[in-house]
Design a protein around this motif. Structure first.
Motif, short mmCIF file in Angstrom:
data_model
loop_
_atom_site.label_atom_id
_atom_site.label_comp_id
_atom_site.label_asym_id
_atom_site.label_seq_id
_atom_site.Cartn_x
_atom_site.Cartn_y
_atom_site.Cartn_z
N MET A 91 0.84 -1.21 0.00
CA MET A 91 0.00 0.00 0.00
C MET A 91 0.87 1.25 0.00
SD MET A 91 -2.95 -1.19 2.73
CE MET A 91 -3.78 0.41 2.69
N ALA A 92 1.96 1.24 0.76
CA ALA A 92 2.86 2.40 0.80
C ALA A 92 3.48 2.64 -0.57
CB ALA A 92 3.94 2.18 1.85
N PHE A 129 3.15 -17.28 -2.19
CA PHE A 129 4.00 -18.46 -2.29
C PHE A 129 5.45 -18.22 -1.90
CE2 PHE A 129 0.49 -19.37 -5.24
CZ PHE A 129 0.04 -20.56 -4.68
N GLN A 130 5.77 -17.07 -1.30
CA GLN A 130 7.15 -16.82 -0.92
C GLN A 130 7.22 -16.41 0.54
OE1 GLN A 130 9.89 -14.76 -3.31
NE2 GLN A 130 8.84 -15.13 -5.23
N PRO A 131 8.02 -17.12 1.35
CA PRO A 131 8.18 -16.72 2.75
C PRO A 131 8.96 -15.42 2.91
CG PRO A 131 9.68 -18.49 2.21
CD PRO A 131 8.80 -18.31 1.03
N SER A 132 9.70 -15.05 1.87
CA SER A 132 10.49 -13.81 1.93
C SER A 132 9.74 -12.65 1.28
CB SER A 132 11.84 -14.01 1.24
OG SER A 132 11.66 -14.44 -0.10
N ASN A 133 8.40 -12.68 1.34
CA ASN A 133 7.63 -11.65 0.63
C ASN A 133 7.86 -10.25 1.18
OD1 ASN A 133 6.23 -11.93 3.04
ND2 ASN A 133 4.44 -12.90 2.11
N LEU A 134 8.13 -10.12 2.48
CA LEU A 134 8.39 -8.79 3.03
C LEU A 134 9.65 -8.19 2.42
CD1 LEU A 134 7.82 -6.51 5.01
CD2 LEU A 134 9.11 -7.77 6.75
N ALA A 135 10.72 -8.98 2.34
CA ALA A 135 11.96 -8.50 1.73
C ALA A 135 11.75 -8.15 0.27
CB ALA A 135 13.05 -9.56 1.87
N LEU A 136 10.96 -8.95 -0.43
CA LEU A 136 10.70 -8.72 -1.85
C LEU A 136 10.02 -7.38 -2.07
CD1 LEU A 136 9.25 -11.38 -4.29
CD2 LEU A 136 8.61 -8.99 -4.44
N PHE A 137 8.95 -7.12 -1.34
CA PHE A 137 8.17 -5.90 -1.57
C PHE A 137 8.84 -4.67 -0.97
CE2 PHE A 137 4.92 -9.24 -2.06
CZ PHE A 137 4.51 -8.92 -3.35
N SER A 150 12.07 -4.35 -0.98
CA SER A 150 13.07 -4.10 -2.02
C SER A 150 12.45 -3.33 -3.18
CB SER A 150 13.64 -5.44 -2.52
OG SER A 150 14.38 -5.27 -3.70
N ASN A 151 11.25 -3.72 -3.57
CA ASN A 151 10.54 -3.04 -4.65
C ASN A 151 10.26 -1.59 -4.30
OD1 ASN A 151 9.36 -3.52 -7.32
ND2 ASN A 151 7.41 -3.08 -6.34
N LEU A 152 9.85 -1.34 -3.05
CA LEU A 152 9.56 0.02 -2.59
C LEU A 152 10.81 0.90 -2.65
CD1 LEU A 152 7.84 2.21 -1.25
CD2 LEU A 152 8.31 1.13 0.95
N LEU A 153 11.93 0.38 -2.14
CA LEU A 153 13.18 1.16 -2.14
C LEU A 153 13.68 1.40 -3.55
CD1 LEU A 153 15.05 -0.54 0.85
CD2 LEU A 153 13.86 1.65 0.83
N THR A 154 13.46 0.44 -4.45
CA THR A 154 13.89 0.60 -5.84
C THR A 154 13.09 1.70 -6.53
OG1 THR A 154 14.49 -1.75 -5.97
CG2 THR A 154 14.18 -0.58 -8.04
N ILE A 155 11.78 1.69 -6.34
CA ILE A 155 10.93 2.73 -6.94
C ILE A 155 11.28 4.10 -6.36
CG2 ILE A 155 8.54 3.56 -7.07
CD1 ILE A 155 7.71 0.59 -7.21
N LEU A 187 23.22 5.05 -3.67
CA LEU A 187 23.94 3.80 -3.84
C LEU A 187 23.67 2.79 -2.73
CD1 LEU A 187 27.37 5.03 -5.26
CD2 LEU A 187 25.32 4.32 -6.49
N PRO A 188 23.79 3.16 -1.44
CA PRO A 188 23.49 2.16 -0.39
C PRO A 188 22.04 1.74 -0.37
CG PRO A 188 23.88 4.34 0.58
CD PRO A 188 24.28 4.43 -0.85
N ILE A 189 21.11 2.66 -0.71
CA ILE A 189 19.69 2.31 -0.73
C ILE A 189 19.41 1.26 -1.80
CG2 ILE A 189 17.35 3.18 -1.15
CD1 ILE A 189 18.24 5.85 -0.02
N LEU A 190 19.94 1.50 -3.00
CA LEU A 190 19.72 0.56 -4.09
C LEU A 190 20.49 -0.73 -3.87
CD1 LEU A 190 18.11 0.32 -6.65
CD2 LEU A 190 20.01 1.35 -7.92
N ALA A 191 21.66 -0.65 -3.24
CA ALA A 191 22.43 -1.86 -2.93
C ALA A 191 21.68 -2.75 -1.95
CB ALA A 191 23.80 -1.48 -2.36
N ILE A 192 21.03 -2.14 -0.96
CA ILE A 192 20.21 -2.91 -0.02
C ILE A 192 19.04 -3.56 -0.74
CG2 ILE A 192 18.68 -2.71 1.98
CD1 ILE A 192 20.53 -0.52 3.04
N SER A 193 18.43 -2.83 -1.68
CA SER A 193 17.33 -3.40 -2.45
C SER A 193 17.77 -4.63 -3.22
CB SER A 193 16.78 -2.34 -3.43
OG SER A 193 16.34 -1.20 -2.76
N ILE A 194 18.92 -4.52 -3.88
CA ILE A 194 19.45 -5.65 -4.66
C ILE A 194 19.78 -6.82 -3.75
CG2 ILE A 194 21.34 -6.39 -6.17
CD1 ILE A 194 21.47 -3.46 -7.14
#
Length: 258
Positions: free
Chosen positions: A92-93, A133-141, A143-148, A171-178
């Protein structure tokens, strides 16, 4: 930069305080994820959660951001009931952030456009698949938020001719996302191309400036990838097993059948 942040805060405030927009987004979120939140299920990777995050396997394979996030939240042996709810809040954020960007740069004060986009984004079927279907869904989304967020900052820095030092802060923000989920690089490239289209339609940008904009984004992405691997190999240097190199070994001619 302070003025830009102030503008985005105002756009976000107007969206959140708009009753029809926020109520519609909540209803769509409940319809999309309400059943999954209130009816916990066990996925194929959930049974290995203690190996992924309890041990250093996820860190060894390169996702140090995801590993540190789940260690910080103490999600190392099972998926807690509140994890899916927190993930929905991140989704939502993200919808609100993109809507604020649209309102600021495309069509101001159009709540219908923001509502339609947010509802489509939140309920998009591919997002649902990754959520369930992914237990790591929090990290995934996350990561998507920080990338956007990184894509938006690059767009605003170039559009408002801000200081280039903000690229270094990205750079550190996007590196964390990756480090949380490598596929966010695809999100970054897609966002970059969409912003190029906006610059064509809104500012009638010339080809030379578009190439410069695209090159800037690519350089930021490449440097972030390098930083991601530099931090990863720092972990390897202090004793974390390197699963990246081990997983590339080919055993075709090393096993003989007698």
């Amino acid at each position: 930069m302070k003025e830009m942040i102030k503008q985005y805060k105002e756009e976000v405030k107007q969206l959140v305080c708009h009753k029809r927009y926020f109520l519609t987004m909540i209803i769509v979120s409940i319809l999309s994820y309400g059943f999954a939140i209130t009816h916990g299920t066990v996925g194929i990777d959930d049974t290995c959660l203690d190996r992924y995050y309890g041990d250093s396997f996820m860190l060894s394979t390169g996702r140090w951001g995801s590993y540190l996030l789940y260690k910080l939240l103490n999600i190392t042996s099972f998926t807690p009931f509140w994890l899916d709810f927190l993930t929905v809040l991140v989704i939502m954020a993200t919808a609100i952030l993109i809507s604020a960007f649209i309102r600021k740069n495309v069509k101001k004060q159009d709540i219908i456009l923001s509502t339609l986009f947010s509802c489509i984004y939140i309920s998009y079927p591919l997002i649902n698949e990754a959520f369930i279907f992914q237990p790591s869904n929090l990290a995934l989304f996350l990561s998507n938020l920080l990338t956007i967020l990184s894509v938006i900052v690059i767009y605003e820095v170039i559009t408002n001719k801000l200081q280039k030092k903000y690229y270094i802060a990205l750079l550190p923000i996007l590196a964390i996302s990756i480090s949380m989920y490598e596929s966010c690089c695809q999100t970054f490239l897609l966002g970059l191309l969409i912003c190029m289209l906006l610059r064509i339609f809104i500012y009638q940008e010339k080809e030379a400036n578009l190439l410069k904009y695209f090159a800037t984004g690519i350089i930021v992405l490449i440097l972030s990838i390098i930083l991601n691997y530099a931090i990863l190999y720092m972990f390897y240097s202090i004793g974390v097993p390197n699963e990246l190199s081990g997983g590339r070994t080919i055993y075709w001619f090393k096993v003989r059948i007698k």
